[in-house]
Every structure is written in structure tokens, then in C-alpha cells.
Write an enzyme that holds these catalytic residues in place. Structure first.
Site, PDB file in Angstrom:
ATOM      1  N   ALA A 107       0.849  -1.193   0.000  1.00 13.46           N
ATOM      2  CA  ALA A 107       0.000   0.000   0.000  1.00 13.46           C
ATOM      3  C   ALA A 107       0.882   1.240   0.000  1.00 13.46           C
ATOM      4  CB  ALA A 107      -0.897   0.009   1.227  1.00 13.46           C
ATOM      5  N   LYS A 108       0.309   2.369  -0.268  1.00 11.56           N
ATOM      6  CA  LYS A 108       1.041   3.628  -0.133  1.00 11.56           C
ATOM      7  C   LYS A 108       0.024   4.744   0.047  1.00 11.56           C
ATOM      8  CE  LYS A 108       5.414   4.874  -0.396  1.00 11.56           C
ATOM      9  NZ  LYS A 108       6.591   4.025  -0.111  1.00 11.56           N
ATOM     10  N   GLY A 109       0.444   5.788   0.730  1.00 12.57           N
ATOM     11  CA  GLY A 109      -0.447   6.924   0.924  1.00 12.57           C
ATOM     12  C   GLY A 109       0.301   8.220   0.711  1.00 12.57           C
TER      13      GLY A 109
END
Ligand code: GLU
Length: 435
Positions: free
Chosen positions: A123-125
Site C-alpha cells: 500500500a502507499k499513501g
């Protein structure tokens, strides 16, 4: 490999989206993914599954600024997949971050976790903001509201954020507190990279640099080079660059160049790295004016005559046009994506060993995994235990990837993707598709 070529494309990635430069981090990632898919003769359906993130969330983040005005920021969280376990990946605060970049980086996290065998998806934000222009109070309100908007996404068994560009332990502490307040209990395992006093892990801060040096040492031994006889150039002197430089210095290597945004610093006789770190601390975290070396540009640093080059600053530093001028024997990618896909072929032709980002900088997420395990157990390890286990996992990962590269006669980068994609695809096949 059979002659039958699968054509790997997906509607989401190949058609309507913005036209992406071949050198963009996203296209670089997809290029490498397609190559590995071909070697593995990956089923086209599985390719489609893994080429598309399972969830993409865009949130508006209203923040009352110190001057009383309301400002609205845009935030993202992309979950690429959760095949191997809950998704994992950092959050970056940068002025130009956009969803395409986050999508690429989320996929990158999937491969990174799979390479080092940690049971996480990717994931990444990100939040589009300039943290340098924000007060500490504004930064806290922005972080808390971003977290609050993503309460249904985050969770110790769902999606676990961590630091990335311009986010730090304090930001992680606010995320942990906001999530905990809303779940009416202290939930340390919802985020990693926290301050040690708040459920963080010993050695997390140094983990990426330490893991990188483990694989550099493994690479040197494959080339028959002794660490205390080699020269090293390090681009970037943040967390990853400074720790890598320091540990290579400890190994007896001659670190002939370092750099940060103020420029490069070169000393043919070797730089006193502990002195450079001390200088940085006394000088507002900048190497500007560092007396132990002569100034050079960041570009000159990359082209130095050295054995090991560690680009640990940012993406797209070595492209098609500059790859030809690289003289190092080993490039170990401290940053994510410092070598573009177009540069790979040139470096391969030159016989340079590139230890790819998804392997070289995976020490950070490995100790994030240790932090998550410790939080869930409520039992904390010594730094010595963390470092020993990190070292073992990185060394195993290097050997696994090296083995694949020998088996298929491919580069370490291609091998890392083949290894990672195979692991995720095999697990996905076993889990099956829920319908
Ligand atoms: N942001 C770091 C990375 O790109 C760490 C991610 C994590 O620890 O979850 O690997």
C-alpha cells in the site's frame, strides 16, 4: 521459457489514464512487472489482478490554518493488494504527489514485502502539501484528519501505514493516537515507525541503511571484493544515505563522496563520516559548507570512479542519458526508483550489478514487520536481536534473488521481480478468487 508470448495489458493501466513517460516510476514498475510475468508465464488473469490495485481512496482534508482560514488538501491511500497479509506502506507529504505515483509505489511495496518474505501486501499513501510551509499545529491537524478520513481503511489487520518522504515518528504517533481515540483502545500496531517509547522498535530508524549495507556486502563478496578495499559514493544524506555511509565506513570502506540538496562533497582520500554526521547535526541537518571535502554536483557524484554507488536521494536519478557515464561496479538503490527502466539495459550491458530498490531498501519494511509483531505481542526486543534478525532476512532475500538470477540468467532486478511476483501469484492461486 516457451515461445508463446502472453500479451500483458490491462484496461485500467493501458488505456484511458494519463499518458505516462516511459521514465516515470509507474511505467518503470510496469515494465519490470511485465518482464517478470513473461518469464513466469503468468496467467493473464492473474496478471490483470496484480496490475490493478484492490482499492484507491482519495480524501479531502479540511484544515483550519493558523490564520483562521480553512484550507483543503487532497490525500490518497492506495492498497495494491492484500494477498500475503494486511497491506503495508508509507505515507508521503509532498507538494506534487498524485494518485498515479501512489499507485506505482503501492505495487512496489507488494513486491518489496514479497522479496523479503514478510507477510504483508502493498500500500502507499500521500497528502499533497508542502510540509515546510506548515506549522507543527497545521501538520498535526492535517495528519489527524487524514487518519480520521481513513479509519475504515487502516487497521492492524487491514492496512498499516509507516513513514515515507517528509513524514516522521511524530506523524506516526498522531496517526496511532487518532486511530486509538476512535477505536476506544490503545492500538499501537496500526502504524509502524513510531517513537520507541510509544511501541516503536529498536533499530527501525537505521533499518533501511543497515539492510542496504547487508546486501551490498553480499554483492561485494559475489564479485570477490573486500569491503575494506572499496570506494563508495552515496547520494543523499538523510536517514538511508547517512546510515549506509556510516556502516560502510565502519566496514573499513573509503566513502569518497556524499551529498544532500546543498550539493555533493568529494574527498579522494575518504570522508570522515562520523564527522560529517556530527557536522549535519550542528548545522541544521544540512551538509552545506562541510569542510572535510571539496564541493561537486550531484551529477558528478553519480559519475565518480568508485566501486559502490548508493543513490539514496530520490527517484529518476540515473536515466538513459546518464547511465552510460556510471563507473561503479555495484549500484545499490537506497531510494525507490533512482534508476529508470530505460537505464537498466545500459547498466546491464556495462556489467554493473544493480541491487534493486525492492531488495536493497527493504530493511525498513522488514523492521516495520518486527515492530508490528512486537506491538501485537506487547513484548519488545533488544536492538541486537532486531539487527541480527534483519541481517538474516536481508541476507536470505539476497541469496534467494541471486539464485533466481542465476537460474534464468537475468539481472538481480529482474530476478527480484520474478521471485516476488511468483510468491504473490502462488499465494493468490491457493487463496483463489472469492466470488
Ligand atoms: N516507506 C518505506 C518504504 O518505502 C517503509 C514502509 C513500511 O515500513 O511500511 O519501504
Amino acid at each position: 521459457m516457451s515461445n508463446k508470448k502472453n500479451v500483458y495489458h490491462t484496461s485500467i493501466y493501458k488505456e484511458p489514464g494519463p499518458k505516462l513517460d516511459k521514465d516515470s516510476p509507474f511505467e518503470s514498475m510496469m515494465e519490470r512487472f511485465r518482464f517478470a510475468a513473461e518469464i513466469l508465464e503468468l496467467d493473464e488473469g492473474l496478471f490483470k489482478y496484480l496490475a490493478n490495485p484492490v482499492k484507491q481512496v482519495i480524501v479531502s482534508i479540511p484544515v483550519i490554518m493558523d490564520n483562521g482560514k480553512l484550507e483543503v488538501f487532497e490525500g490518497y491511500r492506495v492498497i495494491h493488494d492484500n494477498v500475503l497479509g494486511p497491506s503495508k506502506g508509507g505515507i508521503r507529504y509532498t507538494p506534487d504527489v498524485h494518485i498515479e505515483e501512489i499507485k506505482a509505489l503501492a505495487a512496489w511495496m507488494t513486491w518489496k514485502c514479497a522479496v523479503v518474505n514478510v507477510p504483508f501486501g502493498g500500500a502507499k499513501g500521500g497528502v499533497r502539501c508542502n510540509p515546510k510551509e506548515l506549522s507543527i499545529g497545521e501538520l498535526e491537524r492535517l495528519t489527524r484528519r487524514y487518519t480520521a478520513n481513513l479509519l475504515e481503511v487502516f487497521g492492524p489487520d487491514r492496512d498499516i501505514p509507516a513513514p515515507d518522504m517528509n513524514t516522521n515518528e511524530q506523524v506516526m504517533a498522531w496517526i496511532m493516537d487518532t486511530y486509538s481515540m476512535n477505536s476506544l483502545r490503545t492500538e499501537t500496531a496500526v502504524v509502524t515507525g513510531k517513537p520507541i517509547i510509544l511501541g516503536g522498535s529498536q533499530g527501525r530508524k537505521e533499518a533501511t541503511g543497515r539492510g542496504l549495507v547487508t546486501v551490498v556486502l553480499a554483492g561485494l563478496s559475489k564479485l570477490g571484493l573486500m569491503p575494506n578495499k572499496v570506494t563508495v559514493a552515496v547520494q543523499g544524506f538523510g536517514n538511508v544515505g547517512s546510515v549506509s555511509a556510516d556502516l560502510m565506513y565502519e566496514q573499513g570502506a573509503s566513502v569518497i563522496a556524499i551529498s544532500d540538496i546543498s550539493g555533493g562533497y568529494y574527498n579522494q582520500k575518504g570522508i570522515d563520516i562520523p564527522a560529517a554526521i556530527q557536522y549535519l547535526r550542528n548545522n541544521d541537518m544540512s551538509l552545506s559548507g562541510f569542510p572535510g571535502a571539496e564541493p561537486i554536483t550531484n551529477e558528478e557524484l553519480l559519475q565518480l570512479n568508485c566501486d559502490v554507488l548508493i543513490p539514496a536521494a530520490k527517484e529518476d536519478q540515473i536515466s538513459k542519458s546518464s547511465a552510460d557515464k556510471i563507473k561503479a561496479k555495484i549500484i545499490a538503490e537506497g531510494a525507490n526508483g533512482p534508476v529508470t527502466a530505460n537505464a537498466d539495459t545500459i547498466l546491464e550491458q556495462k556489467g554493473i550489478m544493480v541491487i534493486p530498490d525492492i531488495l536493497a531498501n527493504a530493511g525498513g519494511v522488514t523492521v516495520s514487520y518486527f515492530e508490528w509483531v512486537q506491538d501485537r505481542q506487547g513484548y519488545f526486543w533488544t536492538e541486537e536481536r532486531v539487527n541480527r534478525r534483519l541481517n538474516r532476512m536481508m541476507r536470505n532475500a539476497f541469496d534467494n534473488v541471486y539464485g533466481v538470477s542465476e537460474k534464468y540468467k537475468i539481472t538481480l532486478r529482474q530476478a527480484a521481480y520474478v521471485y516476488a511476483i511468483n510468491r504473490v501469484a502462488t499465494t493468490l492461486k491457493l487463496r483463489g478468487i472469492y466470488a
